[in-house]
Enzyme design. Structure first.
Site, mmCIF file in Angstrom:
data_model
loop_
_atom_site.group_PDB
_atom_site.id
_atom_site.type_symbol
_atom_site.label_atom_id
_atom_site.label_comp_id
_atom_site.label_asym_id
_atom_site.label_seq_id
_atom_site.Cartn_x
_atom_site.Cartn_y
_atom_site.Cartn_z
ATOM 1 N N TYR A 150 0.808 -1.224 0.000
ATOM 2 C CA TYR A 150 0.000 0.000 0.000
ATOM 3 C C TYR A 150 0.841 1.275 0.000
ATOM 4 O O TYR A 150 0.294 2.373 -0.026
ATOM 5 C CB TYR A 150 -0.904 0.039 1.238
ATOM 6 C CG TYR A 150 -2.204 -0.702 1.066
ATOM 7 C CD1 TYR A 150 -2.289 -1.797 0.213
ATOM 8 C CD2 TYR A 150 -3.343 -0.308 1.748
ATOM 9 C CE1 TYR A 150 -3.473 -2.486 0.068
ATOM 10 C CE2 TYR A 150 -4.533 -0.993 1.608
ATOM 11 C CZ TYR A 150 -4.591 -2.078 0.762
ATOM 12 O OH TYR A 150 -5.771 -2.761 0.619
ATOM 13 N N LYS A 220 1.373 -13.596 6.427
ATOM 14 C CA LYS A 220 1.497 -14.654 5.420
ATOM 15 C C LYS A 220 2.975 -15.023 5.293
ATOM 16 O O LYS A 220 3.536 -15.089 4.188
ATOM 17 C CB LYS A 220 0.951 -14.167 4.069
ATOM 18 C CG LYS A 220 -0.551 -14.170 3.955
ATOM 19 C CD LYS A 220 -1.174 -15.558 3.944
ATOM 20 C CE LYS A 220 -0.838 -16.342 2.703
ATOM 21 N NZ LYS A 220 -1.440 -17.706 2.724
ATOM 22 N N ASP A 286 -4.836 -16.540 6.131
ATOM 23 C CA ASP A 286 -5.998 -17.282 5.615
ATOM 24 C C ASP A 286 -6.625 -18.143 6.714
ATOM 25 O O ASP A 286 -7.846 -18.183 6.869
ATOM 26 C CB ASP A 286 -5.636 -18.119 4.371
ATOM 27 C CG ASP A 286 -4.288 -18.804 4.488
ATOM 28 O OD1 ASP A 286 -3.539 -18.497 5.430
ATOM 29 O OD2 ASP A 286 -3.971 -19.662 3.640
ATOM 30 N N ASP A 310 -6.464 -4.555 6.009
ATOM 31 C CA ASP A 310 -7.571 -3.971 5.267
ATOM 32 C C ASP A 310 -8.690 -5.009 5.108
ATOM 33 O O ASP A 310 -9.866 -4.748 5.412
ATOM 34 C CB ASP A 310 -7.060 -3.510 3.892
ATOM 35 C CG ASP A 310 -8.009 -2.530 3.229
ATOM 36 O OD1 ASP A 310 -9.028 -2.182 3.854
ATOM 37 O OD2 ASP A 310 -7.739 -2.119 2.089
#
Ligand code: NAD
Length: 421
Positions: A150, A220, A286, A310
């Site tokens: 971002y 992740k 996840d 986000d």
């Protein structure tokens, strides 16, 4: 006399009894919602402090209203006010389409280095929810706000910049994994130790201050080892280095298990602080998203990177009633700068209809009052909103999902909250 809020020498905010707080009404549904919310804030402060405290609201311009009046989306005077007065509050702003400024919110976050995006996810009894037991959802998300993909460092395929970067990667760095170099756009994901540490430090401090059971680092790192994996490792190291005695980490647990053969019961590790210590654990993003649905009670404070944060913020907000009721804040705990804001957009189709839910701005105000140390007023508003929803006197978004509810306009919802303070 009205005065500025300032940051004291020991890093503690000094809030006068009559602080000046700049506000941006916002575009689209912003003005309707702001008018309703500000009445709630003033009434709660009056009730809590009997006139000894009062906010002097300072209107500043940004977004469409600013563009029409000044030709600028984010006038310098507005940015200066946000800098000078430390704490401010805003409604949603239109993102200008094409050229110039990417997003007014991003501009504010970058200019004031607001490195924490804080999103509490709390269930109010009676709120329509897709969850079976929504009351088990009670989390506070600390989303890193200045780095990651971002940061806006990206280059469109075909541009000289993209070509230069691709050539550098393939020729000088021997990168062979770019599948279609001729049509590849490139984005860069910067994740720093300092940036990760200041975010994780704020999350752990928050958990300690509020006596919460755990902080989960969501990442992740299994795939992106040197960015997201490093975030996790830096988090654990920081926790053990700076908060020794106050926290217990999964890595400590692993070590204890290996050394003594004795394990702390897994259940205990998951939900309760051991000997009053905050548990520091991690989850792959996840898996976290499914766990947040299956076992939300296992999670309390979440510290995560910008992009994960986000997605997670809106997904969790949906579990407790959606963006119409989800508050947020962007904070730099070092300088004290904080911008409290609605998390939804401008919903332009509903502008000036006086129909939308003002709870997101009202509850952002609650966060602001807590940040200022005005806890009594904050509590009155939380109770007022809770009772109003419990009574099924709600705006259209909740009305459509509730049985036997009473439909209220935005302004009427505020009247009801004030009655229920
Ligand atoms: P949006 O959040 O404005 O609206 C999506 C839908 O959510 C609406 O159609 C409405 O059904 C519902 N909704 C939103 N706010 C609500 C409320 N208070 N009460 C009840 N229902 C509500 O999202 P969008 O349509 O994708 O974006 C519109 C504009 O807002 C764009 O210009 C976007 O860039 C901007 N935006 C601004 C912010 C911000 O300033 N923080 C955040 C998101 C989007």
């Amino acid at each position: 006399m009205a005065e500025k809020i300032i940051m004291g020498k020991e890093g503690k905010l000094q809030v006068p009894n009559n602080p000046i707080i700049p506000f941006i009404e916002g575009d689209g549904i912003g003005p309707d919602i702001w008018k309703a919310s500000v009445r709630v804030f003033d009434a709660a402060i009056k009730k809590a402090y009997g006139g000894s405290k009062e906010i002097e609201w300072l209107k500043v311009l940004a977004g469409e209203e600013a563009f029409i009046k000044t030709g600028e989306w984010m006038p310098l005077a507005t940015m200066q006010a946000f800098k000078d007065y430390l704490i401010s509050i805003k409604g949603p702003l239109t993102t200008p389409v094409g050229g110039g400024i990417r997003s007014l919110n991003v501009a504010l976050r970058q200019e004031l280095d607001l490195y924490v995006c804080l999103r509490p996810i709390k269930y109010f009894e009676g709120t329509p929810s897709p969850m079976w037991q929504p009351e088990k959802v009670n989390m506070t998300i600390f989303r890193e706000n200045t780095e990651d993909i971002y940061a806006g460092i990206e280059f469109m395929t075909g541009t000289p910049e993209a070509k230069k970067l691709l050539t550098f990667l393939m020729k000088e760095m021997d990168v062979k994994k770019i599948r279609f170099p001729e049509t590849t756009s490139i984005g860069i994901k910067p994740i720093s130790k300092e940036g990760s540490e200041r975010l994780i430090r704020a999350a752990i401090q928050f958990a300690i201050n509020h006596k919460l059971p755990s902080v989960t680092l969501v990442h992740k790192g299994n795939i992106m080892k040197y960015t997201e994996g490093a975030f996790k490792n830096w988090g654990y190291e920081l926790a053990e280095r700076e908060f020794a005695g106050e926290v217990y980490t999964w890595q400590q647990w692993e070590r204890t298990k290996k050394e003594s053969g004795e394990a702390v019961a897994n259940e205990e590790m998951k939900i309760s602080a051991i000997g009053g210590k905050v548990i520091i654990k991690d989850a792959i993003a996840d898996n976290f998203l499914q766990q947040a649905l299956l076992a939300p009670q296992d999670y309390s404070v979440i510290a995560t990177l910008n992009l994960n944060g986000d997605y997670i913020s809106d997904a969790l907000a949906a579990q407790v009633g959606g963006i119409g009721i989800a508050p947020g804040a962007n904070i730099n705990y070092k300088t004290g700068h904080a911008v409290f804001e609605a998390t939804h957009g401008t919903a332009p189709r509903f502008a000036n209809t006086n129909t939308m839910n003002p709870s997101s701005v009202i509850l952002s105000g609650v966060m602001m009052l807590e940040y200022m140390g005005w806890r009594d007023a904050a509590e009155l508003i939380t109770n007022g909103v809770a009772k109003t929803i419990r009574n099924k006197t709600v705006t259209i978004d909740f009305y459509n999902l509730m049985k036997a509810a009473t439909l209220l306009k935005t302004s009427e919802f505020a009247d009801e909250v004030i009655k229920n303070l």
